[in-house]
Design a protein around this motif. Sequence first.
Motif, PDB file in Angstrom:
ATOM      1  N   LEU A 120       0.652  -1.196  -0.270  1.00  0.00           N
ATOM      2  CA  LEU A 120       0.239   0.279   0.113  1.00  0.00           C
ATOM      3  C   LEU A 120       0.875   1.023  -0.078  1.00  0.00           C
ATOM      4  O   LEU A 120       1.037   2.042  -0.641  1.00  0.00           O
ATOM      5  N   ASN A 172       0.469  -2.770   4.421  1.00  0.00           N
ATOM      6  CA  ASN A 172       0.118  -3.151   3.365  1.00  0.00           C
ATOM      7  C   ASN A 172      -1.081  -2.935   4.123  1.00  0.00           C
ATOM      8  O   ASN A 172      -2.412  -2.302   5.290  1.00  0.00           O
ATOM      9  N   ALA A 173      -3.056  -3.004   3.354  1.00  0.00           N
ATOM     10  CA  ALA A 173      -3.951  -2.775   3.760  1.00  0.00           C
ATOM     11  C   ALA A 173      -4.626  -4.466   4.922  1.00  0.00           C
ATOM     12  O   ALA A 173      -3.900  -4.898   4.136  1.00  0.00           O
ATOM     13  N   ASP A 233       0.848   2.055  -3.735  1.00  0.00           N
ATOM     14  CA  ASP A 233       0.240   0.997  -4.652  1.00  0.00           C
ATOM     15  C   ASP A 233       1.148   0.921  -5.803  1.00  0.00           C
ATOM     16  O   ASP A 233       0.888   0.979  -7.023  1.00  0.00           O
ATOM     17  N   ARG A 256      -6.667   5.977   3.602  1.00  0.00           N
ATOM     18  CA  ARG A 256      -6.287   4.253   3.720  1.00  0.00           C
ATOM     19  C   ARG A 256      -5.673   4.189   4.237  1.00  0.00           C
ATOM     20  O   ARG A 256      -5.118   3.121   4.402  1.00  0.00           O
ATOM     21  N   GLY A 259      -9.163  -2.964   7.252  1.00  0.00           N
ATOM     22  CA  GLY A 259      -9.004  -2.838   5.426  1.00  0.00           C
ATOM     23  C   GLY A 259      -7.730  -1.468   5.185  1.00  0.00           C
ATOM     24  O   GLY A 259      -7.363  -1.404   4.493  1.00  0.00           O
ATOM     25  N   LEU A 260      -7.753  -0.464   6.455  1.00  0.00           N
ATOM     26  CA  LEU A 260      -6.627   0.565   6.814  1.00  0.00           C
ATOM     27  C   LEU A 260      -5.562  -0.158   6.525  1.00  0.00           C
ATOM     28  O   LEU A 260      -5.409  -1.197   7.715  1.00  0.00           O
ATOM     29  N   GLY A 261      -4.440   0.875   6.159  1.00  0.00           N
ATOM     30  CA  GLY A 261      -3.042   0.374   6.641  1.00  0.00           C
ATOM     31  C   GLY A 261      -2.121   1.230   7.323  1.00  0.00           C
ATOM     32  O   GLY A 261      -2.638   2.381   7.906  1.00  0.00           O
TER      33      GLY A 261
END
Lengths: 285, 362
Positions: free
Chosen positions: A4, A28-29, A64, A165, A195-197
Motif C-alpha cells: 500500500l 499493507n492494507a 500502490d 487508506r 482494511g486500513l494500513g
Amino acid sequence: MTHLIEVDSVSKYFGNIMALKDVSAHVNAGEVTCVLGDNGAGKSTFIKILCGLHQASDGQYRVDGEVANFASPREALDAGIATVYQDLAMVPLMAVWRNFFLGSELQQGKTPFKRMDVAKSKQTVVDELGKMGISIRDPEQPVGTLSGGERQSVAIARAVYFGARVLILDEPTAALGVKQAGVVLRYVVEAKKRGLGVILITHNPHHAYPVGDHFVILRRGEVLGDYQKKDIPLEQLVQMMAGGADLETLQHELEKAAAQTGDDELAEAATAFGEETEQLGLGDE
Amino acid sequence: MVRRIGGEPSQPGGRYKDVTTDAPVDTDDRLIKAGLLKKLLTRPEFGSIIGAVAVFAFFSVITENFFTVDAISAYTNPAATLGIMAVAVALLMIGGEFDLSSGALIGGLGITMALLIQDAGAPVWLAMLLSLALAVGVGVFNGYMVIKTKLPSFIVTLGTFFIVQGAGLGFTRLISGQTTIYLSDYLEGSDWTRILFASTPFAGIRIPVYYWIVIAALATFVLLRTRYGNWIFAVGGDAASSRAVGVPVNKVKIMLFVNVSVSAWLVAMFNTFRFQSAQIGTGVGLEFEFIIAAVIGGCLLTGGYGSAIGAAIGALIFEMVRQGLAFARWEADWFKLFLGLMLLGAALLNQFVRIRAQRARS
C-alpha cells in the motif's frame, strides 16, 4: 508484491546531519506496522517524509507501487494518507461534531441560505464513533470535556471518515494512562479490521506488541530490523528498543566517573542503573 | 463530497457498548438526564438573559413606568446602535481578536461623508459609498496588520484608534476649519436617507432597533448554523489547529475586522442622518462599551467562545440600567458602579462556564 505504501532505502540529510539512512519499510492494507525507536532515533523525520512535510534526500517513496513525491501534507492526504499528530488539531472549546467536520463541513441549501446540516453531522459523528466502539454521550459536548483517549479516537475516526487508506499515528498513547491507551489501541485494531494500513509510531514496545503485525526498529536513523510478530518475542523487542549495548556503555561511563571523583552517590547510581538494564534485558512484562 | 472507506455501518453502541466508562448505561438515557438547566448553563448567552430579566424586573418594581412605550423606546433606541456594534465586536472577539478603533471610527466615517458632501460637493450617495469604502479599508488594514505582524490586536487597533482620531481631527479642521459639519441644507431632496436611517416606522421605536434585531438574528444564524460560524469559533479557539484542517484563518480574521468597521459605518449613517450633522469625536470611548456588552453577552476575552445574541442582549442590559437610573431619578453617577459590577459578574460567570466546558473527565 506491491505494498500500500512503501519506502525503499530512504535517506534524509539536513546539511551534514544524517537524520535517516537507508530506511526501508512498508505497510499493507489491513496491517499494522509499528515503528519503534527511542528519542532521536529518527521517528519524527520518518513521519514527516511519509506525510509529505519533508521530501526524502535519497531513495524511493511508493504508493500502490508507484513513485510518489508529495510536495505537501495536502497532497498526501488526497492520496489517502492521513496523519494524526500528537496535538490532534482540535479546538477544545468546540463541540465534538463541529470539530469532526471542521474545514469540511456538511452543508445543505442554496447559496444565500447555505447552512450546515447539523442533524446529519451529529448523526454521522455518533455513527462513526459507534462503529469504532466509542460511545459518545452527546455530540454537542465540547472536545475539551473528552478524556485524552476519546479525543485521540475522535481524531482517528475523523481521518478514517474523510477517506484515509493509511493512518499514520504519531505516539498516540504517549500522554495517556493505561486504560485510555487501551481504548486507542483497540481503535487501531478496528481501523485495521476495516482494511486500513496503520503505521503506529511509538517508543513503547508494550503498547506496540499486542496490536502490531510487524515491527520496524529505528535506531540513530537506521533500521535495526523489520520483524514479523512470530519472529520476535516481546522480551527481545524490549531489549532491542532499549538498546542493550548502549545502556551498558552508559553504565561504564557512570562507573568511570564515580571512580574518578570518588563520589559514592554516583557509584550507587551506576550500580542501580546496571541492575535496571539487566531487568530490561530479561523483560519483566 | 466525502469519500468513505469501510464496511457495513454497524449500530452505534451496539457491539462495543460502553468502552469509555464502567457503568453500563445507554447513551441516550444519560443525555436526557443532563437536564434543561445544565444545558442552559453551558450556553454563553445564559448569563445575559438572566441579567436582562433581573434588570428589567428590578426597574419595573422601583419605577412605575418602565414598561411604557416611552420607556421602552428610551432604552431600545440607544441600545440599538450599541447592540449593532456589540454584535460585530462579539464575532471578532469569538474569532480571538480585539478592535479598539471601532468607536473612533464611527465619528471618523461620519465626518468623512460630511466633508465629501460639504467641501467636495459630492452627491450624498457617493459620499456614503466612499465612506463605506474607507470603512472596509480600515478593517482590512487592522486585520492585515494583526496577521502580518503577529502583534496583539489590542496594540494594532490602539494605533489605528489614534490614527483615526488624529487624522479625523486634523483633516477636518484643515479642510473645513470646523469640528462639526451641518448637513441639513445638503440633505434636502435626499429623503431616502431619512427613511433608511432616521425614520420611526412604528410606535416610537426608531429604525436602528429593527436593524439591530435583524443583525443580531442574522449573526446568530451565521455563527451557529453556517460553516463560517464554525470557522469563527475555530480561529479564536485554536488558530494552529484550524489551519491544519484547512480553515482559511487569515481570511476569516480579516473579514471579522471588516465586519466591525462596516458596522461602525452603519452606526455613523444613523447618527449623521438623524442629527443631520457630523461631529468629529463622536464614538470615542464607546469601544469599551462595545466590548463590555460583548462580555456581558458571554464572550471570553481569550476568544473561541461567545454569542451574538448575547452581545445584543448585553447592549440592552447596558441601556436599561442607564435609562432605569434616570427613570428612578437616581444620580447618573451610580451607572458606572452598576457597570463595573455587571462586567465583573459576567466575566466570572463566563469563566465558570468555560472551565466547565474545558474540564476533562478523568
